[in-house]
Design a protein around this motif. Structure first.
Motif, PDB file in Angstrom:
ATOM      1  N   LYS A  31      10.308   4.794  -8.918  1.00  0.00           N
ATOM      2  CA  LYS A  31       8.887   5.361  -8.571  1.00  0.00           C
ATOM      3  C   LYS A  31       8.254   4.695  -7.156  1.00  0.00           C
ATOM      4  O   LYS A  31       8.375   4.999  -6.187  1.00  0.00           O
ATOM      5  CB  LYS A  31       8.161   5.820  -9.505  1.00  0.00           C
ATOM      6  CG  LYS A  31       8.651   6.711 -10.608  1.00  0.00           C
ATOM      7  CD  LYS A  31       7.584   7.103 -11.841  1.00  0.00           C
ATOM      8  CE  LYS A  31       8.242   8.153 -12.666  1.00  0.00           C
ATOM      9  NZ  LYS A  31       9.433   7.799 -13.213  1.00  0.00           N
ATOM     10  N   ILE A  32       8.023   3.352  -7.528  1.00  0.00           N
ATOM     11  CA  ILE A  32       6.863   2.760  -6.747  1.00  0.00           C
ATOM     12  C   ILE A  32       7.580   1.497  -6.138  1.00  0.00           C
ATOM     13  O   ILE A  32       8.409   1.104  -5.214  1.00  0.00           O
ATOM     14  CB  ILE A  32       5.753   2.711  -7.082  1.00  0.00           C
ATOM     15  CG1 ILE A  32       4.916   4.069  -7.439  1.00  0.00           C
ATOM     16  CG2 ILE A  32       4.717   1.984  -5.918  1.00  0.00           C
ATOM     17  CD1 ILE A  32       3.835   3.887  -8.247  1.00  0.00           C
TER      18      ILE A  32
ATOM     19  N   ALA B 252      -0.978   1.171  -6.512  1.00  0.00           N
ATOM     20  CA  ALA B 252      -0.040   2.469  -6.937  1.00  0.00           C
ATOM     21  C   ALA B 252       0.831   1.891  -8.133  1.00  0.00           C
ATOM     22  O   ALA B 252       0.823   2.512  -8.943  1.00  0.00           O
ATOM     23  CB  ALA B 252       0.739   3.034  -5.925  1.00  0.00           C
ATOM     24  N   ASP B 253       1.251   0.720  -8.413  1.00  0.00           N
ATOM     25  CA  ASP B 253       2.340   0.253  -9.161  1.00  0.00           C
ATOM     26  C   ASP B 253       1.778  -0.220 -10.725  1.00  0.00           C
ATOM     27  O   ASP B 253       2.491  -0.250 -11.398  1.00  0.00           O
ATOM     28  CB  ASP B 253       3.513  -0.668  -8.643  1.00  0.00           C
ATOM     29  CG  ASP B 253       4.496  -1.037  -9.514  1.00  0.00           C
ATOM     30  OD1 ASP B 253       5.244   0.033  -9.866  1.00  0.00           O
ATOM     31  OD2 ASP B 253       4.872  -2.193  -9.802  1.00  0.00           O
TER      32      ASP B 253
ATOM     33  N   ALA C 204      -1.462   0.768 -11.370  1.00  0.00           N
ATOM     34  CA  ALA C 204      -2.588   1.576 -11.806  1.00  0.00           C
ATOM     35  C   ALA C 204      -4.109   0.842 -11.285  1.00  0.00           C
ATOM     36  O   ALA C 204      -5.053   0.956 -12.275  1.00  0.00           O
ATOM     37  CB  ALA C 204      -2.733   1.877 -13.298  1.00  0.00           C
TER      38      ALA C 204
ATOM     39  N   PRO D  74      -6.517   1.582  -8.456  1.00  0.00           N
ATOM     40  CA  PRO D  74      -6.732   2.599  -7.325  1.00  0.00           C
ATOM     41  C   PRO D  74      -7.818   1.903  -6.728  1.00  0.00           C
ATOM     42  O   PRO D  74      -8.294   2.415  -5.340  1.00  0.00           O
ATOM     43  CB  PRO D  74      -7.108   4.110  -7.982  1.00  0.00           C
ATOM     44  CG  PRO D  74      -7.616   3.550  -9.395  1.00  0.00           C
ATOM     45  CD  PRO D  74      -6.481   2.300  -9.698  1.00  0.00           C
TER      46      PRO D  74
ATOM     47  N   VAL E 117      -4.092   3.871  -1.995  1.00  0.00           N
ATOM     48  CA  VAL E 117      -3.353   3.905  -3.259  1.00  0.00           C
ATOM     49  C   VAL E 117      -2.988   5.155  -4.055  1.00  0.00           C
ATOM     50  O   VAL E 117      -2.077   5.661  -4.423  1.00  0.00           O
ATOM     51  CB  VAL E 117      -4.085   2.948  -4.251  1.00  0.00           C
ATOM     52  CG1 VAL E 117      -3.649   2.851  -5.632  1.00  0.00           C
ATOM     53  CG2 VAL E 117      -3.951   1.612  -3.838  1.00  0.00           C
ATOM     54  N   PRO E 118      -4.033   5.964  -4.217  1.00  0.00           N
ATOM     55  CA  PRO E 118      -3.832   7.278  -4.898  1.00  0.00           C
ATOM     56  C   PRO E 118      -2.978   8.140  -4.092  1.00  0.00           C
ATOM     57  O   PRO E 118      -1.929   9.125  -4.595  1.00  0.00           O
ATOM     58  CB  PRO E 118      -4.968   8.071  -4.758  1.00  0.00           C
ATOM     59  CG  PRO E 118      -6.017   6.878  -4.896  1.00  0.00           C
ATOM     60  CD  PRO E 118      -5.374   5.884  -4.013  1.00  0.00           C
TER      61      PRO E 118
ATOM     62  N   LEU F 171       0.732   6.792  -4.665  1.00  0.00           N
ATOM     63  CA  LEU F 171       0.934   7.146  -6.123  1.00  0.00           C
ATOM     64  C   LEU F 171       1.512   8.590  -6.252  1.00  0.00           C
ATOM     65  O   LEU F 171       2.550   9.062  -6.668  1.00  0.00           O
ATOM     66  CB  LEU F 171      -0.080   6.894  -6.950  1.00  0.00           C
ATOM     67  CG  LEU F 171       0.153   7.376  -8.402  1.00  0.00           C
ATOM     68  CD1 LEU F 171       1.488   6.520  -9.087  1.00  0.00           C
ATOM     69  CD2 LEU F 171      -1.078   6.969  -9.513  1.00  0.00           C
TER      70      LEU F 171
ATOM     71  N   SER G  84       4.813   9.242  -4.422  1.00  0.00           N
ATOM     72  CA  SER G  84       5.757   8.787  -5.227  1.00  0.00           C
ATOM     73  C   SER G  84       6.112   9.457  -6.372  1.00  0.00           C
ATOM     74  O   SER G  84       7.400   9.839  -6.810  1.00  0.00           O
ATOM     75  CB  SER G  84       5.639   7.357  -5.659  1.00  0.00           C
ATOM     76  OG  SER G  84       5.264   6.404  -4.506  1.00  0.00           O
ATOM     77  N   LEU G  85       5.213   9.969  -7.098  1.00  0.00           N
ATOM     78  CA  LEU G  85       5.549  10.850  -8.458  1.00  0.00           C
ATOM     79  C   LEU G  85       6.040  12.095  -7.981  1.00  0.00           C
ATOM     80  O   LEU G  85       7.068  12.522  -8.607  1.00  0.00           O
ATOM     81  CB  LEU G  85       4.185  10.808  -9.253  1.00  0.00           C
ATOM     82  CG  LEU G  85       3.487   9.748  -9.684  1.00  0.00           C
ATOM     83  CD1 LEU G  85       2.314   9.927 -10.389  1.00  0.00           C
ATOM     84  CD2 LEU G  85       4.489   8.996 -10.549  1.00  0.00           C
TER      85      LEU G  85
END
Length: 274
Positions: free
Chosen positions: A129-130, A211-212, A214, A216, A222-223, A226, A229-230
């Motif tokens: 993911k990240i 992001a990796d 949690a 923010p 960062v958000p 994230l 990536s999601l």
């Protein structure tokens, strides 16, 4: 201004990290390399003595040839490559000028052993993911453009690493070198260990870490990383397809970190003709 068939360190530095950049070939002698065993990011070593044998492999490519001082070795190899159909330049001033300019260099002893095709092989957990997308992006853009990434079940990472001579990354375990260290994520560790602690990459590392892990609060971006990536993880069932899509995402974040952090965008406040 660079002379004919040369490129300046400053201009080359702007190309490194870009998805479409020239191939970088280091042809320093073993003695010259031993005096400074570091590589310009993304470059690979080849022998100038055998250029007539491998020049045809690079036909049709744009190439920058690198030696210690930017003199006879790089100019001679570049001439051979042009003869074989490449567009080839020599790095002005060579690695000495690059180092004197304070530009980043990758310690050769940090690069894993190459396979028979001259590639590094890496293995990590499936469903990236990240961090497990950011790290391959860093490696492909700044360490080994031909790097191979294997995504396997968590329980099989170490076994695959042993059987296929692959380097594990972003895995748990006290003996894991390429993994989280304290508050740092694996991307942070790679930026530092590969000698790539430039301002843009350090800024990107902060965003990736937030992001990796949690966090923010670490950066306003960062958000966004994230969420993107999601979203990608929901779009692609195939890990390699997700990796290829993720490379473009990190290309965009890197360019923002390098070139666009001061730029803003607002809806026009006045209508045309007002």
């Amino acid at each position: 201004m660079s002379s004919f068939n040369t490129i300046s360190p400053e201009k080359l530095a702007r190309l490194i990290g870009m998805p479409k950049r020239p191939l970088l070939i280091d042809v320093r002698t073993d003695e010259d390399f031993a005096s400074d065993p570091r590589l310009i990011p993304g470059s690979s070593r080849r022998s100038f003595e055998t250029v007539a044998e491998w020049a045809h492999e690079l036909a049709g490519h744009s190439v920058v040839v690198i030696c210690q001082k930017g003199l006879k070795l790089s100019h001679g190899v570049a001439a051979w490559l042009r003869h074989a159909g490449s567009s080839a330049d020599s790095l002005e001033g060579g690695t000495l000028a690059w180092a004197q300019a304070g530009l980043p260099m990758v310690p050769a002893d940090r690069i894993p052993a190459l396979d028979r095709q001259g590639r590094t092989i890496w293995v990590t957990r499936s469903r990236p993911k990240i961090d497990r997308i950011a790290c391959p992006w860093l490696i492909r853009r700044f360490v080994d453009p031909d790097a191979v990434f294997l995504f396997v079940p968590t329980s099989e990472v170490q076994g695959v690493a042993a059987r296929f001579s692959a380097t594990p990354f972003d895995i748990e375990g006290d003996d894991a070198f390429w993994s989280h260290r304290g508050e740092l994520c694996t991307f942070d560790v790679m930026v530092e260990e590969f000698g790539l602690s430039t301002a843009p990459l350090k800024r990107l590392a902060t965003i990736v870490r937030g992001a990796d892990t949690a966090r923010p609060d670490l950066a306003p971006e960062v958000p966004g990383l994230l969420a993107a990536s999601l979203g990608l993880s929901r779009m692609y069932a195939d890990d390699l397809a997700q990796l290829e899509a993720g490379l473009m995402l990190y290309d965009a974040f890197y360019r923002w970190c390098r070139d666009a952090t001061e730029e803003t965008h607002n809806w026009p406040s006045k209508k045309p003709g007002a």
